[in-house]
Design a protein around this motif. Structure first.
Motif, PDB file in Angstrom:
ATOM      1  N   ILE A  14       1.127  -0.923   0.006  1.00  0.00           N
ATOM      2  CA  ILE A  14       0.370   0.106   0.091  1.00  0.00           C
ATOM      3  C   ILE A  14       0.343   1.038   0.470  1.00  0.00           C
ATOM      4  O   ILE A  14       0.904   2.115  -0.381  1.00  0.00           O
ATOM      5  CB  ILE A  14      -0.756  -0.210   0.774  1.00  0.00           C
ATOM      6  N   LEU A  15       2.101   1.084   1.477  1.00  0.00           N
ATOM      7  CA  LEU A  15       3.395   2.641   0.930  1.00  0.00           C
ATOM      8  C   LEU A  15       3.611   2.465  -0.433  1.00  0.00           C
ATOM      9  O   LEU A  15       3.808   3.709  -1.097  1.00  0.00           O
ATOM     10  CB  LEU A  15       3.351   2.345   2.352  1.00  0.00           C
ATOM     11  N   ASN A  16       4.172   1.252  -1.073  1.00  0.00           N
ATOM     12  CA  ASN A  16       4.625   1.821  -2.365  1.00  0.00           C
ATOM     13  C   ASN A  16       5.893   1.855  -2.633  1.00  0.00           C
ATOM     14  O   ASN A  16       5.746   2.694  -3.203  1.00  0.00           O
ATOM     15  CB  ASN A  16       3.658   1.407  -2.897  1.00  0.00           C
ATOM     16  N   SER A  17       6.095   2.677  -0.947  1.00  0.00           N
ATOM     17  CA  SER A  17       6.957   3.883  -1.273  1.00  0.00           C
ATOM     18  C   SER A  17       7.890   3.883  -2.309  1.00  0.00           C
ATOM     19  O   SER A  17       7.402   5.317  -3.155  1.00  0.00           O
ATOM     20  CB  SER A  17       7.984   4.507  -0.062  1.00  0.00           C
ATOM     21  N   TRP A  18       9.259   3.318  -2.640  1.00  0.00           N
ATOM     22  CA  TRP A  18       9.935   3.580  -3.436  1.00  0.00           C
ATOM     23  C   TRP A  18       9.111   4.030  -5.052  1.00  0.00           C
ATOM     24  O   TRP A  18       9.531   4.904  -5.610  1.00  0.00           O
ATOM     25  CB  TRP A  18      11.273   2.656  -4.035  1.00  0.00           C
ATOM     26  N   THR A  19       8.586   2.679  -5.060  1.00  0.00           N
ATOM     27  CA  THR A  19       7.677   3.234  -6.896  1.00  0.00           C
ATOM     28  C   THR A  19       6.498   4.240  -6.640  1.00  0.00           C
ATOM     29  O   THR A  19       6.544   5.013  -7.282  1.00  0.00           O
ATOM     30  CB  THR A  19       7.241   2.533  -6.967  1.00  0.00           C
ATOM     31  N   ALA A  20       5.724   4.656  -5.786  1.00  0.00           N
ATOM     32  CA  ALA A  20       4.562   5.625  -5.301  1.00  0.00           C
ATOM     33  C   ALA A  20       5.714   6.850  -5.851  1.00  0.00           C
ATOM     34  O   ALA A  20       5.955   8.106  -5.854  1.00  0.00           O
ATOM     35  CB  ALA A  20       3.983   5.730  -4.500  1.00  0.00           C
ATOM     36  N   LEU A  21       7.122   6.682  -4.707  1.00  0.00           N
ATOM     37  CA  LEU A  21       8.177   8.159  -4.791  1.00  0.00           C
ATOM     38  C   LEU A  21       8.545   8.298  -6.054  1.00  0.00           C
ATOM     39  O   LEU A  21       8.878   9.658  -6.409  1.00  0.00           O
ATOM     40  CB  LEU A  21       9.226   8.378  -3.930  1.00  0.00           C
ATOM     41  N   ALA A  22       9.062   7.299  -6.794  1.00  0.00           N
ATOM     42  CA  ALA A  22      10.213   7.882  -8.012  1.00  0.00           C
ATOM     43  C   ALA A  22       8.709   8.086  -9.189  1.00  0.00           C
ATOM     44  O   ALA A  22       8.706   8.748 -10.165  1.00  0.00           O
ATOM     45  CB  ALA A  22      10.112   5.929  -8.578  1.00  0.00           C
ATOM     46  N   ALA A  23       7.418   7.065  -9.444  1.00  0.00           N
ATOM     47  CA  ALA A  23       5.975   7.915  -9.691  1.00  0.00           C
ATOM     48  C   ALA A  23       6.116   9.151 -10.152  1.00  0.00           C
ATOM     49  O   ALA A  23       5.398   9.501 -11.175  1.00  0.00           O
ATOM     50  CB  ALA A  23       5.581   6.824 -10.462  1.00  0.00           C
ATOM     51  N   SER A  24       5.890   9.704  -8.693  1.00  0.00           N
ATOM     52  CA  SER A  24       5.674  10.861  -8.137  1.00  0.00           C
ATOM     53  C   SER A  24       6.217  12.351  -8.831  1.00  0.00           C
ATOM     54  O   SER A  24       6.606  12.721  -7.865  1.00  0.00           O
ATOM     55  CB  SER A  24       4.430  10.987  -7.052  1.00  0.00           C
ATOM     56  N   LEU A  25       7.754  11.900  -8.878  1.00  0.00           N
ATOM     57  CA  LEU A  25       8.887  12.871  -9.192  1.00  0.00           C
ATOM     58  C   LEU A  25       8.878  14.556  -9.908  1.00  0.00           C
ATOM     59  O   LEU A  25       9.072  14.634  -9.186  1.00  0.00           O
ATOM     60  CB  LEU A  25      10.327  12.180 -10.363  1.00  0.00           C
ATOM     61  N   SER A  26       7.121  14.321 -10.120  1.00  0.00           N
ATOM     62  CA  SER A  26       7.265  15.200 -11.035  1.00  0.00           C
ATOM     63  C   SER A  26       6.528  16.253 -10.301  1.00  0.00           C
ATOM     64  O   SER A  26       6.307  17.853 -10.748  1.00  0.00           O
ATOM     65  CB  SER A  26       5.827  15.110 -12.533  1.00  0.00           C
ATOM     66  N   LEU A  27       6.191  15.735  -9.234  1.00  0.00           N
ATOM     67  CA  LEU A  27       5.675  17.006  -7.582  1.00  0.00           C
ATOM     68  C   LEU A  27       6.684  17.322  -7.321  1.00  0.00           C
ATOM     69  O   LEU A  27       6.170  18.923  -6.624  1.00  0.00           O
ATOM     70  CB  LEU A  27       4.642  15.867  -6.673  1.00  0.00           C
ATOM     71  N   ALA A  28       7.976  16.648  -6.879  1.00  0.00           N
ATOM     72  CA  ALA A  28       9.388  17.905  -6.328  1.00  0.00           C
ATOM     73  C   ALA A  28      10.002  18.376  -7.741  1.00  0.00           C
ATOM     74  O   ALA A  28      10.891  18.943  -6.625  1.00  0.00           O
ATOM     75  CB  ALA A  28       9.852  16.511  -5.206  1.00  0.00           C
ATOM     76  N   LEU A  29      10.394  17.724  -8.055  1.00  0.00           N
ATOM     77  CA  LEU A  29      11.326  18.386  -9.343  1.00  0.00           C
ATOM     78  C   LEU A  29      11.472  19.891  -8.951  1.00  0.00           C
ATOM     79  O   LEU A  29      12.450  20.457  -8.955  1.00  0.00           O
ATOM     80  CB  LEU A  29      11.993  16.986 -10.235  1.00  0.00           C
ATOM     81  N   PRO A  30       9.882  20.652 -10.027  1.00  0.00           N
ATOM     82  CA  PRO A  30      10.524  21.566 -10.174  1.00  0.00           C
ATOM     83  C   PRO A  30       9.868  22.659  -8.494  1.00  0.00           C
ATOM     84  O   PRO A  30       9.800  23.548  -9.004  1.00  0.00           O
ATOM     85  CB  PRO A  30       8.624  21.585 -10.736  1.00  0.00           C
ATOM     86  N   SER A  31       9.692  21.720  -7.276  1.00  0.00           N
ATOM     87  CA  SER A  31       9.464  22.316  -6.022  1.00  0.00           C
ATOM     88  C   SER A  31      10.543  21.909  -5.182  1.00  0.00           C
ATOM     89  O   SER A  31      10.227  21.623  -4.121  1.00  0.00           O
ATOM     90  CB  SER A  31       7.514  21.958  -5.795  1.00  0.00           C
ATOM     91  N   GLY A  32      11.307  22.315  -5.661  1.00  0.00           N
ATOM     92  CA  GLY A  32      12.367  22.464  -4.792  1.00  0.00           C
ATOM     93  C   GLY A  32      13.962  21.283  -5.503  1.00  0.00           C
ATOM     94  O   GLY A  32      15.087  21.410  -4.713  1.00  0.00           O
TER      95      GLY A  32
ATOM     96  N   PHE B 107       0.055   4.020   6.252  1.00  0.00           N
ATOM     97  CA  PHE B 107       0.193   2.922   7.224  1.00  0.00           C
ATOM     98  C   PHE B 107      -1.212   2.566   8.609  1.00  0.00           C
ATOM     99  O   PHE B 107      -0.119   1.437   8.376  1.00  0.00           O
ATOM    100  CB  PHE B 107       1.262   2.636   7.769  1.00  0.00           C
ATOM    101  N   ASP B 108      -2.310   2.875   8.180  1.00  0.00           N
ATOM    102  CA  ASP B 108      -2.966   2.429   9.250  1.00  0.00           C
ATOM    103  C   ASP B 108      -3.597   1.569   8.650  1.00  0.00           C
ATOM    104  O   ASP B 108      -4.982   0.955   8.948  1.00  0.00           O
ATOM    105  CB  ASP B 108      -3.987   4.074   9.369  1.00  0.00           C
ATOM    106  N   ALA B 109      -3.282   1.072   7.829  1.00  0.00           N
ATOM    107  CA  ALA B 109      -4.017  -0.149   7.156  1.00  0.00           C
ATOM    108  C   ALA B 109      -4.405  -1.365   7.836  1.00  0.00           C
ATOM    109  O   ALA B 109      -5.069  -1.643   7.380  1.00  0.00           O
ATOM    110  CB  ALA B 109      -3.561  -0.405   5.349  1.00  0.00           C
ATOM    111  N   VAL B 110      -2.681  -1.534   8.441  1.00  0.00           N
ATOM    112  CA  VAL B 110      -2.521  -2.440   9.066  1.00  0.00           C
ATOM    113  C   VAL B 110      -3.344  -2.527  10.713  1.00  0.00           C
ATOM    114  O   VAL B 110      -4.409  -3.554  10.979  1.00  0.00           O
ATOM    115  CB  VAL B 110      -0.807  -2.193  10.269  1.00  0.00           C
TER     116      VAL B 110
END
Length: 572
Positions: free
Chosen positions: A42-60, A245-248
């Motif tokens: 659910i967190l899928n962290s490395w995938t979600a973070l990589a797939a959403s790079l467009s959010l952070a790269l222009p913003s910092g 993480f409240d999925a647990v």
């Protein structure tokens, strides 16, 4: 002998759930590893973070990507540890709204529990849409990557989005017994993908790496906001990669020994997500190449980085298969959790048509009606996308905000009441550490809740406006209307629903109470828990919560004729 021990453990777990006011209806099929797999999927962290790079790269830029994740990781670990205390004390699928009910001031129990439940249910249903959205974006990126003349249409993405969610629905509906194996496979696939992609892009890009100065110190601001605000807005990427993480908690009725195992899993999934996300994002930035090309690429930042590293279109697409399947696993597991959360709140009478939504299918052994509702709403969200991509993106942003708020409410109430409201439990944050974790987590929730409703760019136009505030406002309006129409008359908080209380008997299950929990005789805790000194509390309303907590729950008994609770003056 082992089978006998597992059977006894299950009986003890069900007895503890009975003390929390509910009959066990779902089988405890998930092992701790399977539940960790579900939470991590659910967190899928490395995938979600990589797939959403467009959010952070222009913003910092890289500074926001790397250090934003570290900041969000520490804060989310504090939040997870704070909620793990609640989970250890009250392991029920209701999660936050149940915890709010047992620690709140008696007068405010119904309304606070109601609001928390609605925010949490809405956040989870909206979050289901995120997997299909990110997956469809990656697939369209592949098409655009291979055919530069391709022009994406909204209905193209809509069909891919529907495909993701249809597969997730079918697996949830008809392969419920196989979900533990699927979540283990999701965890394994994610870790394998993380390792293979990291090694491959580093090997292919050698020795042409970006400098350490670029990776750790390069700041980019294309938003129009001041640099400090821009960096904070970049936290949305990390927030998306670490939320859920409240999925647990919402799946806790399906694992053995929940009071002990649940807190471990909740904290571990955030820790693993933060570590793998940090390493993976660092690797991507070292092999990114020209960051301007990455930000502006029609194929999407992730696929462009893979191509820059491998210099092979086929190789880049093959690597992208790992995150694509990870996002499918994420959609499956988020839909599972969302249906369980909806079922739990309906079981306590918190939703319209609660009786229908709280039914467990006798053959499939899952809350099928709650699953129907989740899937139908996710399809409706997709239809909104056909009219406005901004409105649909607002729903996704609102899910992150809603879940964050639902994390903060029980922690805030517990702090306001001096951190003395939780029952004896297996997982305890010691005094100063507990306060530090609670306050850091609350500060993060407050800051991100405000910032995540800001427009991402200046000047603000109709197309770049952040409509998250509108989506979140709609949730609050609907919950308020339903409260005045139905909730204030019928909802008193989590219900007691036990067959053996049919004659209005007071709650008491020999061998399963706090005393047996502390002594370890019921299989939940092996070390004695210290006796509480209640002499410091001035009156009855200041006493810490027991198994049921206090407030309205103390005045509820079960009425077998109406299948609902009646308030009586007698104390349990």
């Amino acid at each position: 002998m082992e089978r006998h021990h597992r059977a006894n453990s299950t009986v003890d777990d069900d007895a503890q759930l009975a003390q929390l006011g509910h009959k066990a209806e779902l089988h405890r099929n998930f092992s701790p590893l399977a539940m960790l797999g579900l939470a991590f999927a659910i967190l899928n962290s490395w995938t979600a973070l990589a797939a959403s790079l467009s959010l952070a790269l222009p913003s910092g830029g890289p500074v926001s990507v790397i250090w934003g994740l570290v900041t969000a990781g520490v804060c989310n670990l504090c939040l997870a540890a704070s909620l793990a205390e609640f989970l250890s004390a009250y392991p029920t699928a209701g999660g936050q709204y149940h915890w709010v009910a047992v620690i709140s001031w008696k007068k405010w129990v119904p309304i606070l529990s109601w609001i928390t439940g609605w925010i949490n249910v809405s956040g989870w249903i909206a979050l289901v849409a995120s997997g299909g959205l990110l997956g469809s974006q990656l697939i369209l990126g592949i098409i655009s990557f291979m055919n530069p003349n391709y022009t994406s249409q909204r209905w193209h993405q809509f069909l891919i989005y529907i495909g993701y969610n249809l597969v997730a629905f079918l697996i949830n509906a008809f392969l419920n017994s196989a979900l533990p194996m699927i979540t283990k496979a999701a965890f394994t696939w994610s870790i394998i993908g993380f390792v293979i992609i990291s090694i491959t892009v580093l090997a292919c890009a050698s020795p042409h790496y970006s400098s350490a100065t670029f990776v750790f110190r390069q700041f980019i601001n294309e938003t129009g906001w001041p640099d400090g605000i821009a960096w904070l807005l970049g936290l949305l990427q990390a927030g998306l990669g670490l939320t859920g993480f409240d999925a647990v908690a919402h799946m806790i009725e399906e694992i053995p020994n929940p009071s002990v195992e649940g807190p471990k899993i909740m904290i571990a999934c955030v820790g693993i997500g933060t570590f793998t996300g940090f390493v993976f994002l660092m690797v991507l930035l070292f092999v990114a190449g020209d960051v301007t090309d990455v930000i502006t690429s029609t194929a999407g930042p992730l696929l462009q980085i893979f191509f820059n590293a491998t210099q092979s279109r086929a190789g880049a697409i093959c690597l992208l298969i790992f995150p694509l399947i990870c996002l499918l696993f994420a959609t499956i597991t988020i839909m599972t959790t969302s249906s369980r959360m909806t079922y739990a709140f309906a079981r306590d009478g918190g939703l319209p048509a609660s009786r229908w939504l709280a039914k467990v299918h006798p053959t499939l052994e899952l809350p099928l009606n709650a699953l129907y509702l989740t899937t139908a709403l996710v399809v409706i969200f997709g239809c909104i996308f056909l009219g406005s991509s901004s409105a649909f993106n607002a729903i996704i942003s609102a899910s992150v905000v809603a879940l964050g708020v639902s994390y903060g409410i029980p922690v805030a109430i517990n702090c306001l009441r001096g951190r003395k409201m939780l029952a004896p439990r297996a997982f305890v944050l010691p005094g100063p550490l507990g306060w530090i974790a609670n306050l850091i987590g609350l500060s993060y929730v407050i800051v991100t809740t405000v910032l995540f409703v800001f427009p991402p760019d200046l000047p603000v136009t109709g197309s770049n406006m952040n409509y998250c505030i509108v989506a979140f406002f709609i949730i609050l309006v609907i919950s308020t209307i339903t409260w005045f129409v139905e909730g204030r008359k019928n909802y008193t908080g989590p219900r007691i629903n036990l067959d053996n209380l049919a004659n209005g008997e007071t709650v008491g299950i020999p061998g399963t109470g706090i005393d047996s929990y502390a002594s370890g005789t019921n299989g939940h805790a092996k070390d004695p828990l210290p006796a509480q000194d209640n002499s410091r509390y001035l009156d009855e309303n200041d006493l810490p919560a027991g198994v049921f907590g206090r407030g309205e729950l103390e005045d509820q008994v079960y009425d077998s004729r109406k299948r609902v609770n009646r308030n009586r003056s007698k104390r349990l």
